[in-house]
Design a protein around this motif. Structure first.
Motif, PDB file in Angstrom:
ATOM      1  N   ALA A  15       0.840  -1.203   0.000  1.00 29.93           N
ATOM      2  CA  ALA A  15       0.000   0.000   0.000  1.00 29.93           C
ATOM      3  C   ALA A  15       0.876   1.254   0.000  1.00 29.93           C
ATOM      4  O   ALA A  15       0.564   2.242  -0.654  1.00 29.93           O
ATOM      5  N   PHE A  16       1.972   1.207   0.729  1.00 32.37           N
ATOM      6  CA  PHE A  16       2.888   2.345   0.801  1.00 32.37           C
ATOM      7  C   PHE A  16       3.438   2.677  -0.588  1.00 32.37           C
ATOM      8  O   PHE A  16       3.395   3.817  -1.034  1.00 32.37           O
ATOM      9  N   SER A  18       2.261   1.874  -3.495  1.00 34.71           N
ATOM     10  CA  SER A  18       1.230   2.192  -4.485  1.00 34.71           C
ATOM     11  C   SER A  18       0.787   3.657  -4.412  1.00 34.71           C
ATOM     12  O   SER A  18       0.146   4.158  -5.329  1.00 34.71           O
ATOM     13  N   ARG A  19       1.142   4.359  -3.346  1.00 33.46           N
ATOM     14  CA  ARG A  19       0.764   5.766  -3.220  1.00 33.46           C
ATOM     15  C   ARG A  19       1.622   6.682  -4.074  1.00 33.46           C
ATOM     16  O   ARG A  19       1.280   7.832  -4.297  1.00 33.46           O
ATOM     17  N   GLN A  21       2.946   8.002  -7.386  1.00 35.68           N
ATOM     18  CA  GLN A  21       2.630   8.026  -8.810  1.00 35.68           C
ATOM     19  C   GLN A  21       3.122   9.338  -9.399  1.00 35.68           C
ATOM     20  O   GLN A  21       3.170  10.363  -8.715  1.00 35.68           O
TER      21      GLN A  21
END
Length: 57
Positions: A15-16, A18-19, A21
């Motif tokens: 999750a970390f 994927s933040r 971008q």
């Protein structure tokens, strides 16, 4: 080194991670210059710091 596939599979679900971008401006910069150029810039910036060894005291 052992098989790194499980490590990268876990990192892909992070999750970390994927933040992070690229925004539109960063995507345009990458498209204009190309990934090879961007990676070369990164190596040129980080190699001196990483390859320098332990910091002098």
């Amino acid at each position: 080194m052992d098989d790194l596939a499980p490590l990268f599979a876990r990192l892909g679900r992070s999750a970390f991670r994927s933040r992070f971008q690229l925004n539109a401006k960063e995507q345009a910069y990458l498209a204009e210059r190309g990934l090879d150029t961007i990676l070369a810039h990164g190596l040129r910036l980080h190699r001196p710091a990483v390859g320098a060894g332990p910091a002098a005291q």
